[in-house]
Design a protein around this motif. Structure first.
Motif, PDB file in Angstrom:
ATOM      1  N   UNK A  31      27.946  81.597   8.082  1.00 11.26           N
ATOM      2  CA  UNK A  31      29.144  81.204   8.850  1.00 11.26           C
ATOM      3  C   UNK A  31      29.051  79.752   9.303  1.00 11.26           C
TER       4      UNK A  31
ATOM      5  N   UNK B 239      32.118  84.012  31.442  1.00 10.47           N
ATOM      6  CA  UNK B 239      31.016  83.865  32.385  1.00 10.47           C
ATOM      7  C   UNK B 239      29.937  83.102  31.652  1.00 10.47           C
TER       8      UNK B 239
ATOM      9  N   UNK C 153      22.754  79.223  28.513  1.00 10.69           N
ATOM     10  CA  UNK C 153      22.015  80.384  28.031  1.00 10.69           C
ATOM     11  C   UNK C 153      22.954  81.279  27.247  1.00 10.69           C
ATOM     12  N   UNK C 154      23.998  81.748  27.924  1.00 13.79           N
ATOM     13  CA  UNK C 154      24.965  82.564  27.195  1.00 13.79           C
ATOM     14  C   UNK C 154      26.358  82.435  27.756  1.00 13.79           C
ATOM     15  N   UNK C 155      27.328  82.795  26.915  1.00 12.76           N
ATOM     16  CA  UNK C 155      28.727  82.859  27.328  1.00 12.76           C
ATOM     17  C   UNK C 155      29.162  84.302  27.162  1.00 12.76           C
ATOM     18  N   UNK C 156      29.660  84.901  28.240  1.00 14.50           N
ATOM     19  CA  UNK C 156      30.113  86.287  28.131  1.00 14.50           C
ATOM     20  C   UNK C 156      31.604  86.348  28.368  1.00 14.50           C
ATOM     21  N   UNK C 157      32.271  87.155  27.533  1.00 15.37           N
ATOM     22  CA  UNK C 157      33.710  87.320  27.705  1.00 15.37           C
ATOM     23  C   UNK C 157      33.929  88.303  28.849  1.00 15.37           C
ATOM     24  N   UNK C 158      34.714  87.878  29.812  1.00 13.69           N
ATOM     25  CA  UNK C 158      34.918  88.749  30.972  1.00 13.69           C
ATOM     26  C   UNK C 158      36.049  89.722  30.702  1.00 13.69           C
ATOM     27  N   UNK C 159      35.737  90.999  30.917  1.00 16.75           N
ATOM     28  CA  UNK C 159      36.721  92.070  30.793  1.00 16.75           C
ATOM     29  C   UNK C 159      37.641  91.947  32.005  1.00 16.75           C
TER      30      UNK C 159
ATOM     31  N   UNK D 298      37.689  94.596  34.619  1.00 15.42           N
ATOM     32  CA  UNK D 298      36.495  94.866  35.403  1.00 15.42           C
ATOM     33  C   UNK D 298      35.963  93.591  36.019  1.00 15.42           C
TER      34      UNK D 298
ATOM     35  N   UNK E  77      19.520  91.899  26.110  1.00 21.91           N
ATOM     36  CA  UNK E  77      20.884  92.386  25.901  1.00 21.91           C
ATOM     37  C   UNK E  77      20.944  93.150  24.588  1.00 21.91           C
TER      38      UNK E  77
ATOM     39  N   UNK F 170      26.264  85.144  13.153  1.00 27.77           N
ATOM     40  CA  UNK F 170      25.119  84.255  13.336  1.00 27.77           C
ATOM     41  C   UNK F 170      25.521  82.920  12.716  1.00 27.77           C
TER      42      UNK F 170
ATOM     43  N   UNK G  97      26.300  86.057  18.143  1.00 35.22           N
ATOM     44  CA  UNK G  97      27.422  86.653  18.881  1.00 35.22           C
ATOM     45  C   UNK G  97      27.240  88.162  18.841  1.00 35.22           C
TER      46      UNK G  97
ATOM     47  N   UNK H  20      26.537  90.711  34.968  1.00 35.41           N
ATOM     48  CA  UNK H  20      26.812  90.965  33.554  1.00 35.41           C
ATOM     49  C   UNK H  20      27.585  92.260  33.334  1.00 35.41           C
ATOM     50  N   UNK H  21      27.915  92.966  34.394  1.00 33.95           N
ATOM     51  CA  UNK H  21      28.519  94.291  34.234  1.00 33.95           C
ATOM     52  C   UNK H  21      29.883  94.230  33.577  1.00 33.95           C
ATOM     53  N   UNK H  22      30.641  93.136  33.827  1.00 36.74           N
ATOM     54  CA  UNK H  22      31.992  93.084  33.251  1.00 36.74           C
ATOM     55  C   UNK H  22      32.035  92.394  31.906  1.00 36.74           C
ATOM     56  N   UNK H  23      30.862  92.085  31.342  1.00 35.60           N
ATOM     57  CA  UNK H  23      30.820  91.372  30.064  1.00 35.60           C
ATOM     58  C   UNK H  23      30.574  92.358  28.932  1.00 35.60           C
ATOM     59  N   UNK H  24      31.459  92.351  27.926  1.00 37.57           N
ATOM     60  CA  UNK H  24      31.307  93.263  26.788  1.00 37.57           C
ATOM     61  C   UNK H  24      30.990  92.541  25.492  1.00 37.57           C
ATOM     62  N   UNK H  25      31.368  91.238  25.392  1.00 38.94           N
ATOM     63  CA  UNK H  25      31.030  90.454  24.195  1.00 38.94           C
ATOM     64  C   UNK H  25      30.406  89.166  24.673  1.00 38.94           C
ATOM     65  N   UNK H  26      29.385  88.695  23.953  1.00 39.82           N
ATOM     66  CA  UNK H  26      28.848  87.421  24.385  1.00 39.82           C
ATOM     67  C   UNK H  26      28.348  86.580  23.233  1.00 39.82           C
ATOM     68  N   UNK H  27      28.268  85.282  23.511  1.00 36.58           N
ATOM     69  CA  UNK H  27      27.736  84.297  22.588  1.00 36.58           C
ATOM     70  C   UNK H  27      26.421  83.828  23.194  1.00 36.58           C
ATOM     71  N   UNK H  28      25.344  83.894  22.425  1.00 35.06           N
ATOM     72  CA  UNK H  28      24.038  83.495  22.929  1.00 35.06           C
ATOM     73  C   UNK H  28      23.545  82.284  22.160  1.00 35.06           C
ATOM     74  N   UNK H  29      23.193  81.217  22.877  1.00 32.84           N
ATOM     75  CA  UNK H  29      22.714  79.998  22.231  1.00 32.84           C
ATOM     76  C   UNK H  29      21.348  80.279  21.609  1.00 32.84           C
TER      77      UNK H  29
END
Lengths: 124, 104
Positions: free
Chosen positions: A6, A21, A74-80, A83, B25, B32, B39, B54-63
């Protein structure tokens, strides 16, 4: 297995204008909308706030527009969005959370000194 | 480009990414890239109570630079294919476009 990998540009394109986040290497958590990025994961975050959490209390401190250097990410998290507001945590004002942080730091410092003293005793 | 290509074959598998800051996680590998940025979808933090934010996070991008380990399901790993690919890359001198990672 030597197929197309990719393209580096696409990774964060899906996250544009999303509420994210962002966790930084120093432990800070920034919440905001991703407006721009580059190959180093440098980020432009709009409507940014820093979420401070101490025990059961939390506070979002507004920061405006932020440019974050990629090496700190470190990371980017998509916030629901449903929630988003953390459960089990109570919202407090900026002043209260800063007091709580100072109190926690003081407690950790005291614990460290006590531990230091106990270790010293053990050597005998 | 051995490892990014290898991870592409693992897209869709359940993995656990352990970061250098000890955060672990689990999630489904979505994509990748050449820097091994990862991701994940359907994420769940391993020690959830320790990381309430982190409770409301369902998808994430990790460096990629902050990853310590990526734990793979044993059933998804074909060691023979990895061996062959590594031998081929070694013969080609690991030279490839974007040679920032000459030997992963």
């Amino acid at each position: 297995m030597m197929e197309e990998v990719p393209l580096p540009g696409t990774a964060l394109a899906d996250e544009l204008d999303k509420k994210l986040l962002i966790q930084l290497r120093d432990g800070r958590k920034i919440i905001g909308f991703l407006r721009s990025f580059d190959q180093f994961a440098n980020l432009v975050i709009d409507e940014a706030r820093e979420r401070l959490i101490v025990g059961e209390q939390y506070c979002d401190c507004p920061l405006g527009i932020q440019l974050i250097r990629g090496e700190n990410v470190v990371l980017l998290g998509e916030i629901d969005l449903e929630k988003e507001l953390p459960e089990g945590l109570t919202a407090v004002s900026e002043h209260e959370i800063k007091t709580a942080i100072r109190a926690e730091k003081e407690m950790n410092r005291m614990k460290a000194t006590i531990r230091q003293r106990m270790d010293f005793l053990d050597l005998e | 480009m051995l490892f990014p290509s290898y991870f592409k074959t693992l897209v869709g598998k359940e993995v656990v990414v352990e970061l250098k800051n000890d955060l672990a996680i689990s999630g489904t590998l979505h994509s990748v890239d050449q820097f091994l940025n990862v991701k994940l979808t359907n994420t769940k933090v391993v020690n959830e109570s320790k990381y309430p934010h982190m409770m409301s996070v369902r998808n994430c991008f990790i460096r990629g630079s902050v990853v310590r380990y990526i734990q793979l399901p044993a059933s998804a790993v074909d060691v023979e294919i990895l061996h062959d690919a590594t031998r081929r890359e070694a013969r080609a001198g690991f030279q490839k476009e974007g040679g920032r990672y000459p030997s992963l």
